[in-house]
Motif scaffolding. Structure first.
Motif, short mmCIF file in Angstrom:
data_model
loop_
_atom_site.label_atom_id
_atom_site.label_comp_id
_atom_site.label_asym_id
_atom_site.label_seq_id
_atom_site.Cartn_x
_atom_site.Cartn_y
_atom_site.Cartn_z
N UNK A 52 0.79 -1.22 0.00
CA UNK A 52 0.00 0.00 0.00
C UNK A 52 0.82 1.28 0.00
N UNK A 53 0.24 2.30 -0.61
CA UNK A 53 0.70 3.67 -0.48
C UNK A 53 -0.49 4.58 -0.80
N UNK A 54 -0.31 5.86 -0.59
CA UNK A 54 -1.36 6.84 -0.88
C UNK A 54 -0.77 7.94 -1.74
N UNK A 55 -1.51 8.33 -2.76
CA UNK A 55 -1.11 9.43 -3.64
C UNK A 55 -1.56 10.75 -3.00
N UNK A 56 -0.62 11.40 -2.30
CA UNK A 56 -0.91 12.66 -1.62
C UNK A 56 -0.42 13.85 -2.43
N UNK A 57 -1.21 14.90 -2.43
CA UNK A 57 -0.78 16.21 -2.91
C UNK A 57 -1.26 17.24 -1.88
N UNK A 58 -0.33 17.93 -1.18
CA UNK A 58 1.13 17.87 -1.22
C UNK A 58 1.67 16.48 -0.84
N UNK A 59 2.89 16.21 -1.26
CA UNK A 59 3.50 14.90 -1.10
C UNK A 59 3.80 14.57 0.36
N UNK A 60 3.58 13.31 0.70
CA UNK A 60 4.00 12.76 1.98
C UNK A 60 5.01 11.66 1.69
N UNK A 61 6.21 11.77 2.24
CA UNK A 61 7.25 10.78 1.99
C UNK A 61 6.87 9.46 2.66
N UNK A 62 6.89 8.37 1.87
CA UNK A 62 6.36 7.09 2.35
C UNK A 62 7.31 5.93 2.12
N UNK A 63 7.14 4.93 2.98
CA UNK A 63 7.76 3.63 2.78
C UNK A 63 6.71 2.67 2.25
N UNK B 52 -3.80 1.84 3.35
CA UNK B 52 -3.20 2.87 4.19
C UNK B 52 -1.82 3.26 3.71
N UNK B 53 -1.01 3.78 4.64
CA UNK B 53 0.34 4.18 4.27
C UNK B 53 1.26 4.18 5.49
N UNK B 54 2.54 4.11 5.22
CA UNK B 54 3.58 4.16 6.24
C UNK B 54 4.58 5.23 5.85
N UNK B 55 4.88 6.12 6.76
CA UNK B 55 5.74 7.25 6.42
C UNK B 55 7.21 6.93 6.62
N UNK B 56 8.03 7.67 5.89
CA UNK B 56 9.48 7.47 5.92
C UNK B 56 10.13 8.72 6.49
N UNK B 57 11.03 8.53 7.47
CA UNK B 57 11.72 9.64 8.11
C UNK B 57 13.22 9.42 7.92
N UNK B 58 13.79 10.07 6.92
CA UNK B 58 15.20 9.84 6.57
C UNK B 58 16.14 10.35 7.66
N UNK B 59 15.83 11.50 8.23
CA UNK B 59 16.73 12.11 9.20
C UNK B 59 16.47 11.66 10.63
N UNK B 60 15.33 11.02 10.86
CA UNK B 60 15.00 10.51 12.19
C UNK B 60 14.49 9.07 12.06
N UNK B 61 15.38 8.11 11.84
CA UNK B 61 14.96 6.72 11.61
C UNK B 61 14.26 6.09 12.80
N UNK B 62 14.43 6.67 13.99
CA UNK B 62 13.73 6.13 15.16
C UNK B 62 12.25 6.49 15.13
N UNK B 63 11.88 7.46 14.34
CA UNK B 63 10.48 7.83 14.18
C UNK B 63 9.74 6.81 13.32
N UNK B 64 8.49 6.58 13.62
CA UNK B 64 7.65 5.77 12.74
C UNK B 64 6.21 6.22 12.86
N UNK B 65 5.52 6.17 11.74
CA UNK B 65 4.09 6.50 11.72
C UNK B 65 3.45 5.68 10.61
N UNK B 66 2.29 5.09 10.91
CA UNK B 66 1.54 4.36 9.89
C UNK B 66 0.05 4.54 10.15
#
Length: 230
Positions: free
Chosen positions: A42-53, A88-102
């Motif tokens: 899964x992913x979601x096509x967001x505008x504005x963009x949300x960076x996702x895994x 749904x979707x899972x977000x990607x945090x490049x600068x804070x890898x300890x962060x997670x949100x789904x």
């Protein structure tokens, strides 16, 4: 854009219906029922963009298929499914890898598919194509934050924001192989893609998101047995 989406859905629905009603080939009367199960990527096509895994979720349900004719080498019919589908979707945090949100979003989905197949019958291996409209109804959703979550993505309006539109629609298509046996039934493997045409967040000028539509790749296995075969 809204009118274009309605036209696409209408054309695909009419295509599905016409394939069942057409009476110009060698007639068939084969009704099959069964079940299916698989995984959604899964992913979601967001505008504005949300960076996702990548968010993986289950998909399973019941299937019914009717084969009406064979036109030259193409076996024509239609397939209807009623499935539970976790999107749904899972977000990607490049600068804070300890962060997670789904965010998981559970739907009851109903695809209306044209079924076009090529290969051996009544037993043997067939290659098939599925294409048609799909509708879905959101039944529940849940968001998950990591401990001590810190929002660092540019887009943050989605946090704590539940879906505003519970009815979803789009187009879906897939490719697969079917192994038809004489007594054990029919075994299918398929890769399918769903492209959402509706948005689950409001998208008026006063709303933050212009686009919030599902994009789902599904890999599924199905089993069908013939109730009527003529």
């Amino acid at each position: 854009m809204h009118k274009l989406r309605q036209i696409i859905i209408l054309c695909l629905f009419l295509l599905t219906c016409n394939l069942v009603k057409a009476q110009i080939g060698d007639m068939r009367n084969i009704l099959s029922v069964g079940g299916n199960a698989g995984i959604n990527i899964n992913s979601v096509m967001f505008t504005p963009t949300v960076k996702q895994g990548t968010l993986i979720g289950p998909s399973f349900g019941v299937s019914a298929r009717y084969i009406s004719e064979k036109y030259f080498a193409m076996i024509c019919g239609a397939q209807l499914e009623i499935n539970f589908s976790q999107r749904g979707w899972k977000e990607q945090f490049d600068e804070q890898p300890e962060n997670s949100y789904s965010r998981t979003m559970n739907y009851i989905e109903i695809p209306f598919l044209a079924h076009l197949a090529f290969g051996k019958e009544p037993t043997g291996v067939q290659f098939f194509i599925h294409l048609g409209p799909e509708i879905a109804f959101l039944i529940s959703e849940n968001e998950k934050f990591s401990d001590q979550f810190e929002a660092s993505n540019v887009t943050m309006a989605q946090y704590g924001k539940t879906a505003e539109n519970k009815f979803d629609y789009g187009i879906t298509g897939g490719l697969g192989l079917e192994w038809k046996t004489k007594k054990a039934g029919n075994f299918l493997i398929e890769g399918r893609y769903y492209f959402g045409l509706s948005d689950f967040y409001n998208n008026s000028k006063k709303d933050y998101f212009d686009r919030s539509a599902h994009s789902v790749f599904t890999i599924k296995l199905s089993y069908l047995f013939d109730l009527i075969k003529k």
